[in-house]
Design a protein around this motif. Sequence first.
Motif, short mmCIF file in Angstrom:
data_model
loop_
_atom_site.label_atom_id
_atom_site.label_comp_id
_atom_site.label_asym_id
_atom_site.label_seq_id
_atom_site.Cartn_x
_atom_site.Cartn_y
_atom_site.Cartn_z
N MET A 18 0.88 -1.17 0.00
CA MET A 18 0.00 0.00 0.00
C MET A 18 0.91 1.22 0.00
SD MET A 18 -2.95 1.63 0.24
CE MET A 18 -4.28 0.77 1.02
N VAL A 19 0.67 2.14 -0.94
CA VAL A 19 1.51 3.32 -1.07
C VAL A 19 0.67 4.57 -0.86
CG1 VAL A 19 2.96 4.66 -2.65
CG2 VAL A 19 3.13 2.17 -2.61
N VAL A 20 1.11 5.43 0.04
CA VAL A 20 0.50 6.74 0.22
C VAL A 20 1.16 7.66 -0.80
CG1 VAL A 20 0.12 8.67 1.79
CG2 VAL A 20 0.08 6.33 2.66
N ALA A 21 0.33 8.35 -1.61
CA ALA A 21 0.86 9.16 -2.70
C ALA A 21 0.10 10.47 -2.81
CB ALA A 21 0.77 8.40 -4.02
N ALA A 22 0.72 11.42 -3.50
CA ALA A 22 0.08 12.71 -3.76
C ALA A 22 0.30 13.05 -5.22
CB ALA A 22 0.68 13.80 -2.88
N SER A 23 -0.69 13.72 -5.80
CA SER A 23 -0.59 14.21 -7.17
C SER A 23 -1.12 15.64 -7.18
CB SER A 23 -1.39 13.32 -8.14
OG SER A 23 -2.74 13.23 -7.74
N ALA A 24 -0.89 16.31 -8.31
CA ALA A 24 -1.32 17.71 -8.39
C ALA A 24 -1.84 18.05 -9.77
CB ALA A 24 -0.17 18.64 -8.03
N VAL A 25 -2.95 18.79 -9.78
CA VAL A 25 -3.45 19.41 -11.00
C VAL A 25 -2.83 20.80 -11.02
CG1 VAL A 25 -5.47 20.20 -12.27
CG2 VAL A 25 -5.62 18.12 -10.89
N VAL A 26 -1.80 20.95 -11.86
CA VAL A 26 -1.07 22.21 -11.98
C VAL A 26 -1.62 22.93 -13.20
CG1 VAL A 26 1.19 23.29 -12.28
CG2 VAL A 26 0.99 21.14 -10.99
#
Length: 156
Positions: A18-26
């Motif tokens: 299980m990976v905690v991740a973040a992404s962004a709408v730039v």
Amino acid sequence: MARTEYYDDPNAPKPNNMVVAASAVVTDEQGRILLQRRRDNDLWALPGGGMDLTDSLPGTAVREVMEETGLDVEITGLVGTYTDPKHVIAYTNGEVRRQFNICFTARVVGGHLEISEESTELRFIPPNELDKLPMHHTQQLRLQHFLENRERPYLG
């Protein structure tokens, strides 16, 4: 290392991580959205990645955008949380992950657009052209939620 994404597929391998991740709408000043064409699966995606133990979630999004695009960004809001257990990502090294992704909104505050080892192309895409790009369903969902200008973040 290549990867294959599965969604609601009974033949998908069972997750072993299980990976905690973040992404962004730039977005830029014209309202275009920054996307990268991923080297590992040749699909278009938002910049993002796994959280380090020393990161915050917003800090992860800022770091990942910098690493993957060369741009320094400032977090401006939250698109939503994406934790669907039907989404499984398998890597050629044997890792099969579920991802707990927090997707933020962000604006550019510095840096220069540069392709990283994780991508083959970077572009700011007008929203009306997003459906022309090969993209995984989970990325399309995040973009859809962003474009809906929701009053509250998506919780899923």
